[in-house]
Motif scaffolding. Structure first.
Motif, PDB file in Angstrom:
ATOM      1  N   ILE A   1       0.866  -1.177   0.000  1.00  0.00           N
ATOM      2  CA  ILE A   1       0.000   0.000   0.000  1.00  0.00           C
ATOM      3  C   ILE A   1       0.902   1.226   0.000  1.00  0.00           C
ATOM      4  N   ASN A   2       0.409   2.305  -0.570  1.00  0.00           N
ATOM      5  CA  ASN A   2       1.245   3.493  -0.732  1.00  0.00           C
ATOM      6  C   ASN A   2       0.575   4.790  -0.299  1.00  0.00           C
ATOM      7  N   SER A   3      -0.725   4.729  -0.018  1.00  0.00           N
ATOM      8  CA  SER A   3      -1.462   5.938   0.323  1.00  0.00           C
ATOM      9  C   SER A   3      -2.386   5.669   1.515  1.00  0.00           C
TER      10      SER A   3
ATOM     11  N   ASN B   1      -8.719   2.131   3.140  1.00  0.00           N
ATOM     12  CA  ASN B   1     -10.151   1.875   2.960  1.00  0.00           C
ATOM     13  C   ASN B   1     -10.427   0.515   2.319  1.00  0.00           C
ATOM     14  N   ASN B   2      -9.417  -0.064   1.687  1.00  0.00           N
ATOM     15  CA  ASN B   2      -9.589  -1.375   1.064  1.00  0.00           C
ATOM     16  C   ASN B   2      -9.950  -2.403   2.130  1.00  0.00           C
ATOM     17  N   ALA B   3     -11.018  -3.156   1.891  1.00  0.00           N
ATOM     18  CA  ALA B   3     -11.535  -4.100   2.890  1.00  0.00           C
ATOM     19  C   ALA B   3     -10.501  -5.146   3.274  1.00  0.00           C
ATOM     20  N   GLU B   4      -9.756  -5.643   2.271  1.00  0.00           N
ATOM     21  CA  GLU B   4      -8.748  -6.672   2.560  1.00  0.00           C
ATOM     22  C   GLU B   4      -7.608  -6.109   3.405  1.00  0.00           C
ATOM     23  N   VAL B   5      -7.192  -4.896   3.068  1.00  0.00           N
ATOM     24  CA  VAL B   5      -6.127  -4.242   3.832  1.00  0.00           C
ATOM     25  C   VAL B   5      -6.588  -3.992   5.260  1.00  0.00           C
ATOM     26  N   ALA B   6      -7.811  -3.481   5.401  1.00  0.00           N
ATOM     27  CA  ALA B   6      -8.362  -3.196   6.727  1.00  0.00           C
ATOM     28  C   ALA B   6      -8.408  -4.454   7.580  1.00  0.00           C
TER      29      ALA B   6
ATOM     30  N   THR C   1      -6.475  -7.178   7.326  1.00  0.00           N
ATOM     31  CA  THR C   1      -5.139  -7.622   7.729  1.00  0.00           C
ATOM     32  C   THR C   1      -4.583  -6.771   8.865  1.00  0.00           C
ATOM     33  N   LEU C   2      -5.041  -5.529   8.941  1.00  0.00           N
ATOM     34  CA  LEU C   2      -4.584  -4.615   9.993  1.00  0.00           C
ATOM     35  C   LEU C   2      -5.474  -4.642  11.228  1.00  0.00           C
ATOM     36  N   ASP C   3      -6.556  -5.422  11.133  1.00  0.00           N
ATOM     37  CA  ASP C   3      -7.546  -5.457  12.217  1.00  0.00           C
ATOM     38  C   ASP C   3      -8.080  -4.057  12.501  1.00  0.00           C
ATOM     39  N   LYS C   4      -8.048  -3.204  11.460  1.00  0.00           N
ATOM     40  CA  LYS C   4      -8.523  -1.818  11.542  1.00  0.00           C
ATOM     41  C   LYS C   4      -7.916  -1.070  12.736  1.00  0.00           C
ATOM     42  N   ARG C   5      -6.616  -1.235  12.895  1.00  0.00           N
ATOM     43  CA  ARG C   5      -5.907  -0.585  13.999  1.00  0.00           C
ATOM     44  C   ARG C   5      -4.722   0.221  13.484  1.00  0.00           C
ATOM     45  N   ILE C   6      -4.518   1.369  14.086  1.00  0.00           N
ATOM     46  CA  ILE C   6      -3.329   2.176  13.856  1.00  0.00           C
ATOM     47  C   ILE C   6      -2.670   2.368  15.216  1.00  0.00           C
ATOM     48  N   ILE C   7      -1.398   2.039  15.291  1.00  0.00           N
ATOM     49  CA  ILE C   7      -0.684   2.123  16.565  1.00  0.00           C
ATOM     50  C   ILE C   7      -0.166   3.544  16.754  1.00  0.00           C
ATOM     51  N   GLY C   8      -0.647   4.198  17.790  1.00  0.00           N
ATOM     52  CA  GLY C   8      -0.266   5.582  18.051  1.00  0.00           C
ATOM     53  C   GLY C   8       0.670   5.725  19.232  1.00  0.00           C
ATOM     54  N   ILE C   9       0.803   6.950  19.713  1.00  0.00           N
ATOM     55  CA  ILE C   9       1.681   7.248  20.848  1.00  0.00           C
ATOM     56  C   ILE C   9       0.863   7.904  21.955  1.00  0.00           C
TER      57      ILE C   9
ATOM     58  N   ASP D   1       9.872  -7.709  12.238  1.00  0.00           N
ATOM     59  CA  ASP D   1      10.673  -8.930  12.335  1.00  0.00           C
ATOM     60  C   ASP D   1       9.908 -10.155  11.825  1.00  0.00           C
ATOM     61  N   LYS D   2       8.569 -10.095  11.933  1.00  0.00           N
ATOM     62  CA  LYS D   2       7.728 -11.215  11.491  1.00  0.00           C
ATOM     63  C   LYS D   2       7.132 -10.985  10.107  1.00  0.00           C
ATOM     64  N   ASN D   3       7.506  -9.859   9.490  1.00  0.00           N
ATOM     65  CA  ASN D   3       6.984  -9.517   8.159  1.00  0.00           C
ATOM     66  C   ASN D   3       5.458  -9.371   8.168  1.00  0.00           C
ATOM     67  N   GLU D   4       4.937  -8.832   9.247  1.00  0.00           N
ATOM     68  CA  GLU D   4       3.495  -8.669   9.405  1.00  0.00           C
ATOM     69  C   GLU D   4       3.072  -7.237   9.073  1.00  0.00           C
ATOM     70  N   PRO D   5       1.797  -7.055   8.670  1.00  0.00           N
ATOM     71  CA  PRO D   5       1.313  -5.700   8.353  1.00  0.00           C
ATOM     72  C   PRO D   5       1.086  -4.882   9.628  1.00  0.00           C
ATOM     73  N   ILE D   6       1.385  -3.608   9.550  1.00  0.00           N
ATOM     74  CA  ILE D   6       1.178  -2.706  10.680  1.00  0.00           C
ATOM     75  C   ILE D   6       1.224  -1.271  10.171  1.00  0.00           C
ATOM     76  N   VAL D   7       0.451  -0.398  10.794  1.00  0.00           N
ATOM     77  CA  VAL D   7       0.483   1.043  10.504  1.00  0.00           C
ATOM     78  C   VAL D   7       0.724   1.769  11.819  1.00  0.00           C
ATOM     79  N   VAL D   8       1.671   2.694  11.815  1.00  0.00           N
ATOM     80  CA  VAL D   8       1.976   3.445  13.034  1.00  0.00           C
ATOM     81  C   VAL D   8       2.007   4.935  12.736  1.00  0.00           C
ATOM     82  N   THR D   9       1.865   5.718  13.779  1.00  0.00           N
ATOM     83  CA  THR D   9       2.114   7.160  13.661  1.00  0.00           C
ATOM     84  C   THR D   9       3.631   7.341  13.655  1.00  0.00           C
ATOM     85  N   GLY D  10       4.161   7.906  12.577  1.00  0.00           N
ATOM     86  CA  GLY D  10       5.613   8.004  12.441  1.00  0.00           C
ATOM     87  C   GLY D  10       6.099   9.427  12.278  1.00  0.00           C
ATOM     88  N   TRP D  11       7.350   9.608  12.572  1.00  0.00           N
ATOM     89  CA  TRP D  11       7.968  10.921  12.359  1.00  0.00           C
ATOM     90  C   TRP D  11       9.468  10.733  12.160  1.00  0.00           C
ATOM     91  N   THR D  12      10.048  11.654  11.463  1.00  0.00           N
ATOM     92  CA  THR D  12      11.500  11.672  11.283  1.00  0.00           C
ATOM     93  C   THR D  12      12.028  13.054  11.674  1.00  0.00           C
TER      94      THR D  12
END
Length: 294
Positions: A128-130, A135-140, A142-150, A191-202
């Protein structure tokens, strides 16, 4: 007669002695004061605040007290004077609401780091790139509709709440945690090659240690490139001129910050990593302390 003259001279001598004490105290006000640095326990701010502390203590001879708080109290503490400074104001977007609320009661001492970025980050192996792709049902699924925040109240959390609304992702859950817990979850998934979305910053060590990418933000909810500013309480320049001068001259790069963060993530204490960086970057530290007699 001699005894009378001696008695008369004593008040004058006492007055001169008192004036000398006051003068010495005034000249060494930086050394006899404690500088209170407010910061949030984000990896980037742990790195920068410890480096500032190391320079203040070893180069200026100033005592430093570090105050770990959330983003809101960090800004409030500078505004009400309970803290002297912080080097963690992400502008113009991430901390825009705090600047609007507290800006009139704070002095902006300038940019200390250019070229920061915030957004939603994923491992590069995810197809995924955007943000719209969430919103894609399959993507959602795999992510269990979760975003890991801080931490709640962080600017990036507020922006992510807006992003969920802007992109029609109201069925997603933004999980509150801490920057350290978020990074741990990301590392485990990576490390497990699993899908995940996080709040990120550089800058952040996780981009140096893992192959990650930001999701495109076509609605520009997170804004573009940002800067980190140094904010100080009003009156600091008059109370601690050398401290103020150093803070206004403190400027480094994302690469500098990442060097400290990677060392901390690798097992060094923040104090050890900061000390090692300061000792290895004498020329840059000398620029920060130029014109200071301490």
């Amino acid at each position: 007669m001699k005894r009378i003259q001696s008695i008369k001279r004593k008040p004058l001598m006492m007055l001169m002695l008192l004036m000398a004490v006051i003068l010495v105290a005034g000249c060494s006000s930086n050394n006899n004061s404690t500088v209170k640095l407010a910061y949030v326990a984000w990896d980037s701010e742990i790195a920068s605040t410890n480096v500032v502390k190391e320079v203040l203590e070893t180069k200026l001879g100033v005592k430093v007290e570090m105050l770990q708080v959330d983003a809101g109290p960090m800004w409030a503490g500078i505004a009400d004077g309970s803290a002297d400074a912080m080097v963690a104001a992400w502008l113009p977007s991430t901390h825009a609401s705090y600047l609007e609320k507290y800006g009139k009661d704070i002095e902006d001492a300038g940019v200390n780091l250019d070229g920061t970025k915030t957004g939603l980050a994923v491992p590069a192996y995810m197809e995924i790139n955007s943000i719209e792709d969430l919103n894609n049902a399959e993507v959602a699924a795999t992510l269990d509709k979760r975003i890991i925040g801080i931490e709640p109240g962080a600017g990036i959390m507020t922006a992510t709440e807006k992003a969920l609304e802007a992109y029609g992702l109201s069925d997603y859950t933004l999980l509150e945690s801490s920057s350290a817990a978020m990074a741990q979850e990301l590392q485990k998934a990576f490390d497990k090659n699993e899908p995940i979305v996080v709040t990120g910053w550089t800058p952040h060590w996780m981009f140096a240690n893992m192959d990650l990418k930001y999701l495109d933000d076509p609605k520009n909810v997170y804004g573009g490139a940002e800067q980190i500013h140094t904010m100080v309480r009003k009156g600091l320049k008059e109370d601690m001129p050398d401290v103020h001068k150093f803070l206004s001259q403190f400027k480094w790069t994302a690469e500098d910050m990442e060097q400290v963060m990677v060392k901390i993530q690798g097992g060094q204490s923040p104090e050890e990593a900061a000390k090692e960086w300061v000792e290895s970057n004498e020329a840059k530290v000398n620029e920060w302390t130029a014109g200071i007699s301490a």
